[in-house]
Scaffold this motif. Structure first.
Motif, PDB file in Angstrom:
ATOM      1  N   THR A   4       0.711  -0.695  -0.254  1.00  0.00           N
ATOM      2  CA  THR A   4       0.058  -0.224  -0.293  1.00  0.00           C
ATOM      3  C   THR A   4       1.253   1.659   0.109  1.00  0.00           C
ATOM      4  O   THR A   4       2.089   1.003   0.558  1.00  0.00           O
ATOM      5  CB  THR A   4      -0.994  -0.234   1.143  1.00  0.00           C
ATOM      6  OG1 THR A   4      -2.108  -1.285   1.097  1.00  0.00           O
ATOM      7  CG2 THR A   4      -2.064   1.714   0.878  1.00  0.00           C
ATOM      8  N   TYR A   5       0.492   1.550  -0.847  1.00  0.00           N
ATOM      9  CA  TYR A   5       1.193   3.790  -0.957  1.00  0.00           C
ATOM     10  C   TYR A   5       0.605   4.501  -0.163  1.00  0.00           C
ATOM     11  O   TYR A   5      -0.749   4.791  -0.631  1.00  0.00           O
ATOM     12  CB  TYR A   5       1.613   3.868  -2.719  1.00  0.00           C
ATOM     13  CG  TYR A   5       2.677   2.394  -3.297  1.00  0.00           C
ATOM     14  CD1 TYR A   5       3.972   2.791  -2.871  1.00  0.00           C
ATOM     15  CD2 TYR A   5       1.739   1.641  -3.666  1.00  0.00           C
ATOM     16  CE1 TYR A   5       4.724   2.069  -3.164  1.00  0.00           C
ATOM     17  CE2 TYR A   5       2.734   0.673  -3.872  1.00  0.00           C
ATOM     18  CZ  TYR A   5       3.792   0.429  -4.334  1.00  0.00           C
ATOM     19  OH  TYR A   5       4.846  -0.176  -4.390  1.00  0.00           O
ATOM     20  N   GLU A   6       1.357   5.823   0.375  1.00  0.00           N
ATOM     21  CA  GLU A   6       0.517   6.842   0.500  1.00  0.00           C
ATOM     22  C   GLU A   6      -0.080   7.514  -0.580  1.00  0.00           C
ATOM     23  O   GLU A   6      -0.469   9.232  -0.349  1.00  0.00           O
ATOM     24  CB  GLU A   6       1.495   7.405   2.031  1.00  0.00           C
ATOM     25  CG  GLU A   6       1.437   6.799   2.946  1.00  0.00           C
ATOM     26  CD  GLU A   6       2.030   7.540   4.432  1.00  0.00           C
ATOM     27  OE1 GLU A   6       2.100   8.353   4.274  1.00  0.00           O
ATOM     28  OE2 GLU A   6       2.077   6.378   4.885  1.00  0.00           O
ATOM     29  N   ARG A   7       1.311   7.545  -1.641  1.00  0.00           N
ATOM     30  CA  ARG A   7       0.785   8.982  -2.604  1.00  0.00           C
ATOM     31  C   ARG A   7       1.169   7.481  -3.698  1.00  0.00           C
ATOM     32  O   ARG A   7       2.003   7.161  -3.942  1.00  0.00           O
ATOM     33  CB  ARG A   7       1.672  10.039  -2.230  1.00  0.00           C
ATOM     34  CG  ARG A   7       3.286   9.574  -2.218  1.00  0.00           C
ATOM     35  CD  ARG A   7       3.942  10.931  -1.523  1.00  0.00           C
ATOM     36  NE  ARG A   7       3.075  11.437  -0.290  1.00  0.00           N
ATOM     37  CZ  ARG A   7       3.581  10.739   0.679  1.00  0.00           C
ATOM     38  NH1 ARG A   7       5.174   9.894   0.904  1.00  0.00           N
ATOM     39  NH2 ARG A   7       3.579  11.164   2.343  1.00  0.00           N
ATOM     40  N   HIS A  93      -8.050   2.979  -5.918  1.00  0.00           N
ATOM     41  CA  HIS A  93      -9.184   3.105  -5.591  1.00  0.00           C
ATOM     42  C   HIS A  93      -9.809   4.704  -4.843  1.00  0.00           C
ATOM     43  O   HIS A  93      -8.723   5.021  -3.881  1.00  0.00           O
ATOM     44  CB  HIS A  93      -9.294   1.997  -4.109  1.00  0.00           C
ATOM     45  CG  HIS A  93      -8.752   0.477  -4.566  1.00  0.00           C
ATOM     46  ND1 HIS A  93      -9.950  -0.466  -5.165  1.00  0.00           N
ATOM     47  CD2 HIS A  93      -7.778  -0.147  -4.618  1.00  0.00           C
ATOM     48  CE1 HIS A  93      -9.549  -1.141  -5.688  1.00  0.00           C
ATOM     49  NE2 HIS A  93      -7.942  -1.470  -4.680  1.00  0.00           N
ATOM     50  N   GLY A  94     -11.032   4.819  -5.447  1.00  0.00           N
ATOM     51  CA  GLY A  94     -11.095   6.190  -5.159  1.00  0.00           C
ATOM     52  C   GLY A  94     -12.144   6.685  -5.222  1.00  0.00           C
ATOM     53  O   GLY A  94     -13.166   6.403  -5.486  1.00  0.00           O
ATOM     54  N   ARG A  95     -12.624   7.882  -5.177  1.00  0.00           N
ATOM     55  CA  ARG A  95     -13.778   8.917  -5.515  1.00  0.00           C
ATOM     56  C   ARG A  95     -13.594   9.399  -6.822  1.00  0.00           C
ATOM     57  O   ARG A  95     -12.460  10.305  -6.919  1.00  0.00           O
ATOM     58  CB  ARG A  95     -14.060   9.704  -4.615  1.00  0.00           C
ATOM     59  CG  ARG A  95     -14.113   9.415  -2.431  1.00  0.00           C
ATOM     60  CD  ARG A  95     -15.174   8.389  -2.519  1.00  0.00           C
ATOM     61  NE  ARG A  95     -16.220   8.465  -2.712  1.00  0.00           N
ATOM     62  CZ  ARG A  95     -17.549   7.521  -2.705  1.00  0.00           C
ATOM     63  NH1 ARG A  95     -17.638   7.406  -2.354  1.00  0.00           N
ATOM     64  NH2 ARG A  95     -18.849   8.813  -2.451  1.00  0.00           N
ATOM     65  N   GLY A  96     -14.507   9.450  -7.870  1.00  0.00           N
ATOM     66  CA  GLY A  96     -14.409  10.360  -9.092  1.00  0.00           C
ATOM     67  C   GLY A  96     -15.903  11.120  -9.170  1.00  0.00           C
ATOM     68  O   GLY A  96     -16.613  11.655  -8.671  1.00  0.00           O
ATOM     69  N   LEU A 133      -7.265   4.988  -1.868  1.00  0.00           N
ATOM     70  CA  LEU A 133      -6.556   3.426  -1.691  1.00  0.00           C
ATOM     71  C   LEU A 133      -5.188   3.629  -2.799  1.00  0.00           C
ATOM     72  O   LEU A 133      -6.002   3.430  -3.787  1.00  0.00           O
ATOM     73  CB  LEU A 133      -7.402   2.305  -0.924  1.00  0.00           C
ATOM     74  CG  LEU A 133      -6.041   0.905  -1.380  1.00  0.00           C
ATOM     75  CD1 LEU A 133      -5.369   0.759   0.482  1.00  0.00           C
ATOM     76  CD2 LEU A 133      -7.222   0.082  -0.115  1.00  0.00           C
ATOM     77  N   ILE A 134      -4.070   2.988  -2.342  1.00  0.00           N
ATOM     78  CA  ILE A 134      -3.178   3.118  -4.129  1.00  0.00           C
ATOM     79  C   ILE A 134      -2.541   1.741  -2.887  1.00  0.00           C
ATOM     80  O   ILE A 134      -1.804   1.575  -2.662  1.00  0.00           O
ATOM     81  CB  ILE A 134      -2.729   4.101  -3.680  1.00  0.00           C
ATOM     82  CG1 ILE A 134      -3.157   5.347  -3.454  1.00  0.00           C
ATOM     83  CG2 ILE A 134      -1.011   3.916  -5.608  1.00  0.00           C
ATOM     84  CD1 ILE A 134      -2.172   6.919  -3.662  1.00  0.00           C
TER      85      ILE A 134
END
Length: 195
Positions: A4-7, A93-96, A133-134
């Protein structure tokens, strides 16, 4: 194996920007609604805006499922696979949200894609995704495949359209103004291109 990455930066950003193809997945809130999975290409139509935000140009097509799902609930996953080099799969994973032509942010966002002429492809919106989430995973089962070149069919087809004829084209299609499940899709008539 997965991490998992923070950025989105460094090696991860380099990998994402180098891929000629990525996939988007969205779904309506309804449990019996249609899940949508779409391939996205066209070199220059994807951009990392900052360490937690990416965007891509949404061009003319035969439906508007992604737009409809984002308008309803905002959930989206983007995925890139390494078809060459070391195996890797990256998911954001996110909000678009779709930023349409009449949005004050539209012109500034389109300027972030200097490598592509959006007018040749019937640009409908800019899809902006904020990462929640990356993650990457191994990609060991992804086959090697060679990238040859971009197809010119999309540009050849939609370069013939102006704003008026493109809006008329969308109006005639069954799943542009509303999704397969009847959710609001692309707002029509299409506003003029401000760029």
């Amino acid at each position: 194996m997965g991490k998992t990455y923070e950025r989105i930066d460094g090696r991860l950003r380099t990998f994402i920007e180098a891929q000629p193809l990525f996939f988007t997945a969205t779904a309506p809130l309804s449990g019996d609604g249609t899940v949508n999975l779409s391939p996205k290409g066209l070199k220059g139509s994807f951009a990392v805006l900052d360490e937690l935000t990416v965007a891509y140009l949404d061009f003319a097509g035969s439906n508007a499922e992604t737009i409809a799902h984002l308008r309803e609930n905002g959930r989206i996953t983007l995925m890139w696979c390494a078809f060459q080099g070391p195996p890797n799969i990256v998911r954001v994973h996110g909000r678009g949200e779709p930023v349409f032509r009449d949005d004050p942010r539209f012109t500034e966002l389109v300027a972030r894609f200097p490598g592509i002429d959006p007018t040749a492809h019937g640009l409908r919106a800019v899809i902006v995704v904020h990462a929640d989430l990356i993650r990457d995973t191994c990609g060991y089962a992804v086959p090697f495949m060679a990238y040859e070149e971009e197809r010119d069919l999309h540009a050849r087809r939609f370069a013939r359209e102006d704003d008026t004829s493109l809006s008329a084209y969308f109006t005639k299609k069954d799943h542009i103004a509303s999704s397969l499940d009847g959710l609001p899709g692309l707002p029509l008539p299409l506003p003029p291109t401000p760029v």
